[in-house]
Design a protein around this motif. Structure first.
Motif: not given
Ligand SMILES: [Zn+2]
Length: 241
Positions: A150-153, A155, A160, A162, A168
């Motif tokens: 995912c974008k934040c890395g 997922a 964690h 998102c 995400c």
């Protein structure tokens, strides 16, 4: 499991996508592929050397039977990837001919650039059209791609969540088109390395051991193909779709 997937990809000449958080070792795994692939045969070596020569990258005239490994950055232009320019020169797909093209951060590549890879993935060559000429370069490569989930890395990483929830991952993975993903035979999740992995027993095998199994698998395939009357291509074993 990721190492096993890489070995299967090497044995079968399959394209592979690795999905996992930053630091999971995706790039390191990809770089381990050329040493476990069979060396270039003389015909392949000639092709690879000619392309390197045209591109002006035949360093000191030194030849190597190691399969090429190319890892263009995701900011690469279409011309850099598939070839082109004012004085037409081969792109990364041709520099990776008979070897490996590694695309890290796959969704960060421009969609048009990824789409331009579909022709070489399908036909094993790239055609550059000019007003007064058409240039064709060979481009039969094994594609290894890597991406964060995912974008934040993060997922899918235990513990964690998102900020943007499921969107995400869905939005990020949606950047790579379905037709492009259809060209990728294997997809494997590469989870983050945990502290337990670091202190666990070392199971690392030498590349030579893995390479021997890859060679044995390819020998079986060669016999099977020849028995069935099909031409055998050591780079991509399965028939083109
Ligand atoms: Zn995320």
């Amino acid at each position: 499991m990721a190492r096993r997937a890489l070995e299967i990809a090497a044995a079968g000449g399959h394209n592979l996508l690795m999905v996992g958080p930053p630091g999971a070792g995706k790039s390191m795994l990809a770089q381990r592929l050329p040493p476990i692939l069979p060396p270039l045969n003389p015909r392949e070596l000639l092709d690879v050397s000619m392309i390197q020569s045209i591109a002006g990258e035949l360093a000191g005239g030194a030849l190597s039977d190691r399969r090429p490994f190319r890892a263009p950055h995701h900011s690469a232009s279409m011309a850099a990837l598939v070839g082109g320019g004012l004085k037409v020169r081969p792109g990364e797909v041709s520099m990776a001919h008979n070897g490996v093209l590694f695309l890290d951060e796959l969704p960060e590549f421009a969609p048009a650039v990824l789409d331009s890879l579909r022709q070489p993935l399908e036909s094993g060559e790239t055609v550059i059209a000019r007003a007064n000429a058409r240039v064709t370069f060979p481009a039969r490569f094994q594609l290894i791609a890597a991406m964060n989930p995912c974008k934040c890395g993060l997922a899918g990483t235990p513990g964690h969540t998102c900020k943007r929830g499921d969107a995400c991952a869905a939005d990020y993975q949606g950047r790579v088109s379905g037709p492009f993903l259809d060209r990728i035979d294997l997809r494997v999740d590469v989870p983050a390395v945990t502290a337990a992995d670091m202190i666990g027993p070392a199971t690392a095998e030498s590349s030579a051991d893995v390479a021997a199994r890859v060679r044995a698998a390819r020998d079986i395939q060669r016999e099977r193909y020849l028995a069935a009357g099909h031409p055998f291509s050591p780079m991509r074993l399965h028939p083109q779709r």
